[in-house]
Design a protein around this motif. Structure first.
Motif, mmCIF file in Angstrom:
data_model
loop_
_atom_site.group_PDB
_atom_site.id
_atom_site.type_symbol
_atom_site.label_atom_id
_atom_site.label_comp_id
_atom_site.label_asym_id
_atom_site.label_seq_id
_atom_site.Cartn_x
_atom_site.Cartn_y
_atom_site.Cartn_z
ATOM 1 N N SER A 25 0.831 -1.190 0.000
ATOM 2 C CA SER A 25 0.000 0.000 0.000
ATOM 3 C C SER A 25 0.865 1.239 0.000
ATOM 4 N N CYS A 26 0.338 2.339 -0.528
ATOM 5 C CA CYS A 26 1.191 3.504 -0.782
ATOM 6 C C CYS A 26 0.846 4.694 0.081
ATOM 7 N N SER A 28 3.447 7.905 2.366
ATOM 8 C CA SER A 28 4.683 8.111 3.109
ATOM 9 C C SER A 28 4.416 8.040 4.592
ATOM 10 N N VAL A 29 5.419 7.634 5.348
ATOM 11 C CA VAL A 29 5.321 7.556 6.797
ATOM 12 C C VAL A 29 6.375 8.482 7.385
ATOM 13 N N TYR A 72 7.006 2.516 -4.469
ATOM 14 C CA TYR A 72 7.674 3.455 -3.572
ATOM 15 C C TYR A 72 8.928 4.057 -4.192
ATOM 16 N N ILE A 113 4.921 -2.045 2.547
ATOM 17 C CA ILE A 113 4.605 -0.631 2.701
ATOM 18 C C ILE A 113 5.839 0.257 2.530
ATOM 19 N N LEU A 118 11.759 4.820 4.001
ATOM 20 C CA LEU A 118 10.773 5.801 4.449
ATOM 21 C C LEU A 118 11.231 7.228 4.175
ATOM 22 N N GLU A 445 -0.218 -3.202 5.926
ATOM 23 C CA GLU A 445 -0.868 -2.211 5.077
ATOM 24 C C GLU A 445 -0.691 -0.827 5.695
ATOM 25 N N THR A 446 -0.485 0.156 4.841
ATOM 26 C CA THR A 446 -0.264 1.515 5.310
ATOM 27 C C THR A 446 -1.458 2.006 6.117
ATOM 28 N N GLY A 477 7.340 1.789 9.795
ATOM 29 C CA GLY A 477 6.305 2.086 8.827
ATOM 30 C C GLY A 477 4.919 1.714 9.287
ATOM 31 N N SER A 479 1.926 2.100 12.127
ATOM 32 C CA SER A 479 1.500 3.069 13.131
ATOM 33 C C SER A 479 1.539 2.480 14.530
#
Length: 480
Positions: A25-26, A28-29, A72, A113, A118, A445-446, A477, A479
């Protein structure tokens, strides 16, 4: 494993062959660490390294930051350190800590991800660390570098008649696979990759080089077995127990798409009590013609046809086709790797669900999710893999990997355009509803919280992470 492995199986399926797939999944973190008010002196860091430092202004920057998932390619790390020694890792960590820059770690670079490149992070690339695959024939343990690829490790061990339980993609780095758990075609007999881990050396965010094992930093050792990569420090070597290799049969069974739900339920119930030297997965592929439902079984040599017959009889199923073959260990590994095509970077979207109990309703939901795929968007695949056998031998609280009492893992994968893929993935999770109890951290997954991947082990993991990385220097990456 897969090729008609998890990844190979998926990639072959997407290519119109008999195979499987992955996803990502796309977005940025942003690292938790706050930017320093004074610009970092990157030149000073570069002058101290045995390896190389690449900055956005460097000619090799695009190559240095490149990872497997080309979605990415637009990521913008602050810098990449190609570490040529453990000392380089320590210097990079000290620099990042002083300058309040988050750290992203690369071993194989296969994060769904893009976690090993990052935005705004200092990437520590481990592929140039010196060393190899060191087998101790006396203890039958092997010590490998974090960025050693699965194919390289399996090839060298096979020459000694040994192996480690591992996944399928040939270029995946051993560290990333292990730290997230490590599902594969040896799991029912030998457990996850992390279950074979004896010890790991790592550089902590403090800069200290330590060994984590059952007797040394046991809390770290617990967290390293399934807590995910890039969370606690930079792993610089791993030692595993190995097991003896044998030939194995691989059986490919195909079924009409309208029987897919019955296949999933029947296969899962039979697999739950099957002998541990039998492994299997179900693959459903849609979007490039008539939908396909395929079961792959791995069995002891010479038993493939009879085992397949037992499964069909017990599940009350009839296959459209049935093919069995006997493979040497490395032919088996290469089969599940998916061929040379599996080595090439690609743009993909993928994710996962963990199914608590494989009921008829859960199976219907999986098939419904696949049927909802927009046919005009390309191909998509779901791979269902049992969590039975040796995976169940370990208590869910004994390692950070929490899914020891659940029925199956589902991997969702497509190389279609991201908008259609992301919407489909969201709808697939929604279709499963309460039948899904979480996800597999190696298929992240983001935007998903860590709780989705660690379940009831989250609180203990977070306490360990806070102990060793109170400033949140390490970025995975995923949360918090």
């Amino acid at each position: 494993m897969s090729g008609i492995s998890r990844r190979g199986f998926v990639q072959r399926a997407l290519g119109g062959l008999a195979g499987a797939a992955l996803v990502g999944s796309c977005a940025s973190v942003t690292p938790k660490a706050v930017s320093s008010p004074t610009p970092p002196d990157w030149a000073a860091l570069g002058s101290q390294l045995d390896g190389e430092l690449s900055l956005p202004s460097s000619p090799d920057y695009a190559t240095a930051k490149g990872i497997f998932n080309s979605r990415y390619d637009g990521s913008v790390p602050a810098a990449i350190v190609a570490a040529a020694s453990v000392a380089d890792v320590q210097k990079a960590i000290a620099f990042a800590s002083t300058n309040h820059v988050g750290i992203s770690v690369r071993s194989g670079g296969h994060s769904y991800i893009g976690a090993s490149a990052l935005d705004a992070a200092l990437v520590i690339d481990l592929r140039r660390l010196p060393g190899g695959v060191d087998l101790d024939s006396g203890s039958n343990t092997v010590t490998v570098l974090p960025a050693a690829t699965l194919d390289a490790v399996q090839t060298q061990l096979a020459g000694h008649g040994r192996s480690v339980p591992s996944g399928s993609c040939p270029t995946v780095g051993v560290a990333g696979l292990t730290l997230g758990g490590g599902l594969g075609s040896d799991a029912r007999l030998c457990g996850l990759t992390c279950d074979a881990l004896v010890s790991a050396s790592l550089v902590l965010p403090s800069g200290a080089l330590v060994t984590a094992s059952p007797d040394d930093h046991p809390d770290l050792f617990w967290a390293l077995r399934g807590g995910g990569g890039g969370n606690l420090g930079v792993v610089t070597s791993l030692t595993f127990r190995t097991f003896a290799t044998t030939e194995r049969d691989v059986v490919t069974l195909t079924f009409p798409m309208d029987s897919a739900a019955a296949v999933i339920v029947g296969w899962q119930r039979w697999m739950a009590s099957a002998p541990r030297d039998i492994w299997g997965m179900v693959n459903i592929t849609v979007g490039d013609g008539p939908g396909r439902c395929t079961v792959i079984l791995a069995t002891p040599p010479g038993t493939g046809s009879s085992v397949a017959g037992e499964m069909l009889s017990a599940a009350g199923l009839s296959a459209s086709s049935n093919r069995a073959r006997t493979l040497s260990r490395m032919d088996f590994v290469h089969y599940f790797e998916g061929g040379d095509a599996a080595r090439a970077p690609r743009a993909f979207v993928a994710g996962s669900d963990i199914i608590g109990e494989m009921t008829s309703a859960a199976a219907d939901s999986i098939v419904s999710a696949m049927s909802a795929w927009p046919q005009s968007a390309g191909s998509a695949t779901a791979v269902v893999e049992s969590l039975s056998g040796a995976v169940n031998d370990i208590d869910p609280t004994a390692t950070a990997f929490p899914w020891r009492r659940q029925a199956a893992s589902i991997q969702w994968y497509t190389e279609a355009a991201s908008d259609a893929a992301s919407s489909w993935l969201t709808d697939a999770h929604r279709a499963l509803g309460p039948d899904s109890v979480g996800g597999y951290i190696n298929y992240p997954e983001t935007g998903d919280p860590l709780a989705r991947y660690l379940g009831s082990n989250l609180a203990r993991f977070n306490a360990i992470r806070q102990k060793y990385d109170p400033a949140g220097l390490m970025r995975s990456g995923i949360s918090d």
